[in-house]
Design a protein around this motif. Structure first.
Motif, mmCIF file in Angstrom:
data_model
loop_
_atom_site.group_PDB
_atom_site.id
_atom_site.type_symbol
_atom_site.label_atom_id
_atom_site.label_comp_id
_atom_site.label_asym_id
_atom_site.label_seq_id
_atom_site.Cartn_x
_atom_site.Cartn_y
_atom_site.Cartn_z
ATOM 1 N N ASN A 168 34.778 37.522 28.782
ATOM 2 C CA ASN A 168 35.600 36.578 28.012
ATOM 3 C C ASN A 168 35.593 36.928 26.530
ATOM 4 O OD1 ASN A 168 36.098 35.119 30.355
ATOM 5 N ND2 ASN A 168 34.452 33.651 29.982
ATOM 6 N N TRP A 276 42.618 32.134 20.835
ATOM 7 C CA TRP A 276 41.557 31.248 21.302
ATOM 8 C C TRP A 276 42.003 29.789 21.323
ATOM 9 C CZ3 TRP A 276 37.903 31.993 24.403
ATOM 10 C CH2 TRP A 276 37.168 33.162 24.420
ATOM 11 N N TYR A 280 41.888 27.432 24.569
ATOM 12 C CA TYR A 280 41.205 26.140 24.550
ATOM 13 C C TYR A 280 42.078 25.032 25.141
ATOM 14 C CZ TYR A 280 39.130 21.826 22.826
ATOM 15 O OH TYR A 280 38.604 20.552 22.750
ATOM 16 N N TRP A 284 40.983 22.682 28.335
ATOM 17 C CA TRP A 284 40.093 21.651 27.801
ATOM 18 C C TRP A 284 40.010 20.423 28.694
ATOM 19 C CZ3 TRP A 284 41.869 17.645 23.799
ATOM 20 C CH2 TRP A 284 43.190 17.270 24.036
ATOM 21 N N PHE A 452 41.870 32.624 30.427
ATOM 22 C CA PHE A 452 41.463 31.221 30.454
ATOM 23 C C PHE A 452 40.871 30.802 31.795
ATOM 24 C CE2 PHE A 452 46.072 30.234 31.433
ATOM 25 C CZ PHE A 452 45.894 29.540 32.612
ATOM 26 N N VAL A 455 37.279 31.894 31.419
ATOM 27 C CA VAL A 455 36.545 30.918 30.609
ATOM 28 C C VAL A 455 36.288 29.647 31.409
ATOM 29 C CG1 VAL A 455 36.597 29.523 28.508
ATOM 30 C CG2 VAL A 455 37.492 31.848 28.462
ATOM 31 N N CYS A 485 34.350 28.436 23.065
ATOM 32 C CA CYS A 485 35.426 29.195 22.419
ATOM 33 C C CYS A 485 35.038 29.611 21.007
ATOM 34 C CB CYS A 485 36.713 28.369 22.398
ATOM 35 S SG CYS A 485 37.462 28.106 24.022
ATOM 36 N N CYS A 488 32.494 32.542 21.138
ATOM 37 C CA CYS A 488 33.161 33.811 21.440
ATOM 38 C C CYS A 488 33.999 34.281 20.251
ATOM 39 C CB CYS A 488 34.035 33.656 22.680
ATOM 40 S SG CYS A 488 33.130 33.384 24.218
#
Length: 609
Positions: A168, A276, A280, A284, A452, A455, A485, A488
């Motif tokens: 990621n 990013w 997110y 989320w 994503f 993640v 996030c 990273c």
């Protein structure tokens, strides 16, 4: 009193798979005995007795361990099963399908390469792919907690978390570069198609056909035939292509080495931040949001691939490119490297060993037919790779015809295709900005869903490990995603410096290398087949889907797939070489490859890493 498995998950009464050690799933005549069996959701003090998904299929956890927890009472599930299919397609079908498989196919004998590839699909890819999805679906847990099947080997889950975290962290840089190219594609002429820009040198050239193979061998420190170089052909000393200068001097601002960090690129930082932020807001809210977004991110690349294919086959020289892609060379079957490439491509493109497939499977309904899903997803994944070859080689055939060179001199793999060869080909087409925008938009979306979903798999593992009745366990999902996030993003700042490409290469090779993935897959098969028991797991799958899978799955987990992994681990030992430098031009390869007398120190350095 808990409901029976028949009341809750609708297990057919005619199916009686073994869900206990040596026992059978209880039918109505055994309902009273079934009620005392341990449910899928563990009973803890103060828990709600009105649980939603108890089950009598508890063979994966030792009944004597009262602390083991097989599921979460309020765990999210996919709104519809197609959400799961699309998420797996988005995660597994990524950039490697477009920029690596076509090159491997042409390099390893054309259509002949499909023989070892298909064999590896059925004896390596599908068995492990199905194992990870089924394990997550049965355990209702992410990549770490699902290995409660054998607590001694719970490190497998932690290993997958580490691997997917590193993936990621560095994989998003490909999206950053793609976004940077996309922004610059809205100009005519394209900035990499001409010289005279501030980043160009006096040696910049746009005429490639007149300079190919015109220099003597002494001008290049590397043998021409041995190079998998990033330009369409070697250029005379002092001349650099406009595409190469844009990539190296404008995008990367490449320094002389890892020890020359240099300054941070403000434009790349903005692209990194934007990427990013997109990731997110895609995940989320969990699978309820990601499951909807993935419909666009998984389908859109296919639409663009079809458009690029239609345009590609109408270009002059396209047919020669396609023939070059598929022309069989039967002698290649006797070469070990062909089989190695087939196996590593399968393990990478199917995204196994990362724990993300286990996390996606954990959101399935308990009785979802994950066995059928595994074959469907394998067909989609491999079919996409094969179709992408026609798209890529039709354009490469056109570029070779335009430049008057052999197709072997323009065929590229990896980022050399995405950021050098294809942009160069696009610059030769009519309406070049239109095709550039389509290509880099497809590249961005194709990588975005893989990012994503990866993640999401990491976040699922983290959330499942947090103690439920503590401060950490009370953290909102949105906060955990934001922390991940931001962490990273902070690490990625090292990759947007002038020496960032060298950092990226270290992450790319050592965090998720072939030997790492194969070692992970090897132990997953060994633990399920020999520690927990292949027959027990087959019975547990039968409790979910209503029938036992084909025996070949058990044979693969027990013998075939581990043997394949062991053989390939031996043949893919990390050796410093050009595979580290595929993002770089050939002159940097010559400068950075170690001299013969340095090999001993280099191997020692790699052992430390």
């Amino acid at each position: 009193m808990h409901k029976t498995a028949t009341d809750v998950i609708g297990v057919q009464q005619t199916i009686k798979p073994s869900c206990y050690d040596g026992g059978t799933c209880e039918d109505e005549s055994q309902e009273e005995e079934a009620e005392v069996a341990r449910p899928l959701v563990s009973e803890t003090e103060g828990s709600n007795a009105d649980v939603t998904e108890p089950s009598v299929c508890v063979g994966l956890v030792d009944k004597g361990d009262p602390t083991a927890e097989l599921g979460h009472q309020e765990r999210q599930t996919w709104s519809r099963q197609m959400d799961f299919i699309m998420s797996c397609v988005g995660f597994a079908v990524g950039l490697g399908n477009v920029w690596r498989f076509p090159y491997l196919c042409y390099k390893n004998g054309g259509g002949v390469f499909l023989i070892p590839y298909i064999l590896m699909v059925f004896f390596g890819g599908i068995p492990v792919f199905f194992l990870e999805i089924a394990l997550g679906q049965f355990m209702k847990q992410g990549g770490v907690a699902t290995w409660n099947i054998a607590p001694l080997f719970k490190g497998l889950g932690l290993a997958s978390m580490v691997i997917v975290f590193f993936c990621n962290t560095y994989y998003i840089m490909v999206l950053v570069w793609g976004l940077y190219f996309l922004v610059h594609s809205f100009t005519s002429p394209l900035p990499w198609a001409t010289c005279g820009h501030e980043w160009n040198t006096v040696n910049c050239t746009t005429n490639f056909s007149r300079v190919c193979f015109s220099q003597s061998p002494s001008l290049s420190p590397l043998n021409v035939s041995s190079l998998n170089h990033s330009a369409s052909c070697l250029e005379p000393a002092g001349l650099r292509s406009s595409v190469m200068e844009f990539w190296e001097r404008k995008v990367l601002r490449l320094s002389g080495g890892l020890d020359e960090v240099g300054t941070i690129s403000g434009y790349l930082v903005l692209c990194l931040l934007a990427t990013w932020v997109i990731v997110y807001f895609c995940i989320w809210k969990g699978i309820k949001s990601a499951g909807k977004i993935v419909y666009f991110t998984a389908v859109f690349p296919y639409l663009v691939l079809v458009v690029l294919f239609v345009n590609g086959i109408t270009l002059p020289g396209a047919l020669n490119g396609i023939i070059y892609y598929l022309k069989p060379n039967w002698s290649k079957l006797s070469e070990a490297q062909v089989w190695i490439d087939a196996a590593t491509q399968i393990f990478f493109s199917y995204a196994i060993g990362l724990g993300a497939l286990t996390a996606l499977g954990s959101y399935n309904r308990f009785n979802n037919n994950c066995y059928q899903d595994a074959f469907i997803l394998a067909l989609i994944n491999s079919g996409t790779s094969f179709f992408a070859g026609f798209v890529v080689f039709s354009v490469l055939g056109f570029m070779a015809a335009e430049q008057g060179v052999d197709i072997s001199n323009v065929a590229e793999s990896g980022p050399g295709l995405a950021f050098i060869a294809y942009p160069k080909a696009v610059s030769l087409m009519p309406f070049a900005p239109v095709w550039a925008v389509l290509f880099f938009l497809m590249l961005l979306v194709l990588g975005l869903d893989s990012q994503f979903v990866g993640v999401e798999g990491f976040i699922t593992g983290i959330m499942d490990m947090l103690p439920p009745k503590t401060f950490k366990g009370s953290l909102r999902r949105e906060v955990v995603v934001a922390i991940c996030c931001f962490t990273c993003f902070t690490i990625d700042l090292s990759m947007v410096t002038e020496g960032g490409m060298y950092v990226f290469q270290l992450f790319d090779y050592y965090s998720a290398s072939g030997i790492t993935m194969l070692w992970q897959a090897f132990w997953e098969c060994v633990v399920v087949a020999w520690v927990y028991g292949a027959d027990r797991f087959m019975d547990d799958v039968a409790c979910m889907i209503g029938y036992r899978p084909l025996p070949y799955m058990k044979w693969c987990w027990s013998y075939i797939t581990p043997l394949v992994c062991m053989r390939w681990q031996h043949l893919t030992t990390p050796i410093w070489g050009r595979h580290h430098l595929e993002f770089l031009p050939p002159e940097n390869e010559a400068r950075l490859l170690p001299k013969t007398e340095e090999n001993k120190n280099t191997l020692l350095f790699e052992s430390v890493i």
